[in-house]
Each structure stands twice: as C-alpha cells, then as structure tokens.
Design an enzyme around this catalytic site. Structure first.
Site, PDB file in Angstrom:
ATOM      1  N   GLY A  32     -10.357   3.636   2.617  1.00 27.82           N
ATOM      2  CA  GLY A  32     -10.727   4.059   1.273  1.00 27.82           C
ATOM      3  C   GLY A  32     -10.296   3.011   0.273  1.00 27.82           C
ATOM      4  O   GLY A  32      -9.627   2.026   0.617  1.00 27.82           O
ATOM      5  N   LEU A  33     -10.665   3.206  -0.964  1.00 25.14           N
ATOM      6  CA  LEU A  33     -10.340   2.252  -2.024  1.00 25.14           C
ATOM      7  C   LEU A  33      -8.835   2.181  -2.276  1.00 25.14           C
ATOM      8  O   LEU A  33      -8.086   3.101  -1.921  1.00 25.14           O
ATOM      9  CB  LEU A  33     -11.046   2.649  -3.319  1.00 25.14           C
ATOM     10  CG  LEU A  33     -12.574   2.577  -3.328  1.00 25.14           C
ATOM     11  CD1 LEU A  33     -13.108   3.194  -4.615  1.00 25.14           C
ATOM     12  CD2 LEU A  33     -13.050   1.135  -3.179  1.00 25.14           C
ATOM     13  N   ALA A  35      -5.555   2.746  -4.145  1.00 22.57           N
ATOM     14  CA  ALA A  35      -5.098   3.868  -4.974  1.00 22.57           C
ATOM     15  C   ALA A  35      -5.886   5.145  -4.734  1.00 22.57           C
ATOM     16  O   ALA A  35      -5.814   6.081  -5.528  1.00 22.57           O
ATOM     17  CB  ALA A  35      -5.112   3.506  -6.461  1.00 22.57           C
ATOM     18  N   GLY A  37      -5.187   7.051  -2.267  1.00 23.17           N
ATOM     19  CA  GLY A  37      -4.207   7.977  -1.705  1.00 23.17           C
ATOM     20  C   GLY A  37      -4.060   7.867  -0.199  1.00 23.17           C
ATOM     21  O   GLY A  37      -3.406   8.709   0.419  1.00 23.17           O
ATOM     22  N   LYS A  38      -4.632   6.832   0.402  1.00 18.15           N
ATOM     23  CA  LYS A  38      -4.596   6.674   1.858  1.00 18.15           C
ATOM     24  C   LYS A  38      -3.185   6.731   2.426  1.00 18.15           C
ATOM     25  O   LYS A  38      -2.908   7.492   3.356  1.00 18.15           O
ATOM     26  CB  LYS A  38      -5.230   5.332   2.265  1.00 18.15           C
ATOM     27  CG  LYS A  38      -6.669   5.144   1.893  1.00 18.15           C
ATOM     28  CD  LYS A  38      -7.194   3.813   2.384  1.00 18.15           C
ATOM     29  CE  LYS A  38      -6.417   2.626   1.868  1.00 18.15           C
ATOM     30  NZ  LYS A  38      -6.444   2.490   0.387  1.00 18.15           N
ATOM     31  N   SER A  39      -2.315   5.898   1.880  1.00 19.45           N
ATOM     32  CA  SER A  39      -0.964   5.795   2.437  1.00 19.45           C
ATOM     33  C   SER A  39      -0.200   7.107   2.315  1.00 19.45           C
ATOM     34  O   SER A  39       0.455   7.552   3.265  1.00 19.45           O
ATOM     35  CB  SER A  39      -0.183   4.673   1.740  1.00 19.45           C
ATOM     36  OG  SER A  39      -0.727   3.409   2.058  1.00 19.45           O
ATOM     37  N   SER A 106      -9.795  -1.677   4.556  1.00 17.38           N
ATOM     38  CA  SER A 106     -10.792  -2.015   5.592  1.00 17.38           C
ATOM     39  C   SER A 106     -12.208  -1.794   5.060  1.00 17.38           C
ATOM     40  O   SER A 106     -12.913  -0.891   5.511  1.00 17.38           O
ATOM     41  CB  SER A 106     -10.547  -1.212   6.875  1.00 17.38           C
ATOM     42  OG  SER A 106     -10.309   0.143   6.650  1.00 17.38           O
TER      43      SER A 106
END
Length: 211
Positions: A32-33, A35, A37-39, A106
C-alpha cells in the site's frame, strides 16, 4: 560462480519444524501507499498471531533499509532489487517455519508477482492496505508527501512514481475506514476461515518418527 554452488539439504526438514511448532508457515505481504498504515496493521496482526503461540516475524520496509538494503535508493531499479532481496529472505524464514509478515510499498505488480512465484499455491497471501492518497498525505507525520509535492523528493510513490494496486489480493483492508486493530482482526478472521490457523500440533506429533 553459480556453477560452483550446490544447495545443501539439511538434516532437519521443514516438516520436522512444523511438527515441533505445531503449525505451518505462510507469508502475509502487506502492500500500500506510504502512511497507509501497513506497518501498524502488520504489527497488530503479528501480535494477535503471537498470542496464539505461533512463530512470527515482521519485515518492515524502513527497518530493512537500515541494514540489509542500506545500499539501495528509491529508483525503480533499486526498488526492484529491494523487493527481490526481501523475497529471498522471507523464503528462508518460511522454510524455517516462521509465519512471515512484510510491510513494503512494493508499488509494482510485476515485482509482487515474482515474489508470489517463489512459493507454493496458497502460501503467499497479498494484503492490500487501501487508502486514498490524500488521506495518507494528511496523516504523514514525516512530511514526505509535502516534500514530494514540492519537488524535494524524487520517485515518491503516489506523487512522482506510480503505484499499481493489486488486482486480486487475497485480503483487502481499508485503513481510512477501519482502525489498525480492526483491520488486523479482519485479517485474522480470514486466516481462521481459510483454515491456516488450525491446531496442528496433535496431528503432527502423531506422525513424527518414533512416536
């Protein structure tokens, strides 16, 4: 050099490690982009898996660039090499029977598909953390979007470099609608429903030689 290399098969197999831990391993690839919220979602998911007694590890994009990929920049070529290295690393972790979560922008479908091809069917699960770019920019504490829009950062995904959203991700969460823990619980619900978190210990131990 490649002609002088031979893969050494160890004496402890992946099946042995599965029997020891009582579960199988797989990959949750968060994309995802910046910021989006992936992490945060990945780490909440890891915590929920850990509370179930499962072996886990999160590869975070920024963390990896502190060491393994510290020599890479953000050109298209460097992004591809970054993802290639991570793919080979997580393949080893899954062989070690560790449920592996990754958090990388990615941005290119080709690269994500290349990593998927390293794993058997059903072992690589793409998690698309969907979030509008304006929402990501508004929550960006690092100020990267503002710098990219001002031309101070080159090759910034979503601004001056493209992001190719997954077309058939196994799991999609909308981080502009759900909080991180709610998103993590949705991912856990998918894993439960698909049978990936089934209790395997008893069955596996019965199959171990000498038992």
């Amino acid at each position: 050099m490649g002609n002088n290399l031979t893969w050494f098969d160890g004496f402890v197999t992946r099946a042995d490690r599965e029997c020891l831990r009582g579960h199988k391993a797989f990959v949750l690839w968060f994309t995802g982009l910046s910021a989006s919220g992936k992490s945060t979602i990945a780490h909440h998911t890891e915590k929920l898996l850990h509370l179930k007694g499962l072996a886990t590890y999160v590869f975070d994009g920024d963390n990896v660039r502190h060491g393994l990929c510290s020599d890479l920049g953000f050109s298209d070529a460097d992004r591809k090499e970054n993802i290639r290295r991570i793919g080979e690393m997580i393949k080893l972790f899954v062989d070690a029977n560790v449920i592996t979560l990754t958090s990388f922008i990615s941005p290119f479908k080709e690269d994500r598909d290349r990593i998927r091809a390293l794993f058997p069917e059903g072992e690589f699960l793409e998690v698309y953390v969907s979030c509008p770019v304006d929402v990501c920019a508004a929550r960006d504490k690092k100020g990267l979007y503002a710098k990219a829009r001002a031309g101070l950062i080159e090759n910034f995904t979503g601004i001056s470099s493209p992001y190719e959203p997954p077309e058939n991700a196994e799991i999609v969460v909308h981080s502009n609608l759900d909080g991180p823990m709610d998103a993590a619980k949705k991912i856990m619900a998918y894993l439960e429903a698909s049978g990936r978190l089934s209790a395997l210990a008893g069955e596996m131990l019965r199959e171990m030689p000498g038992r």
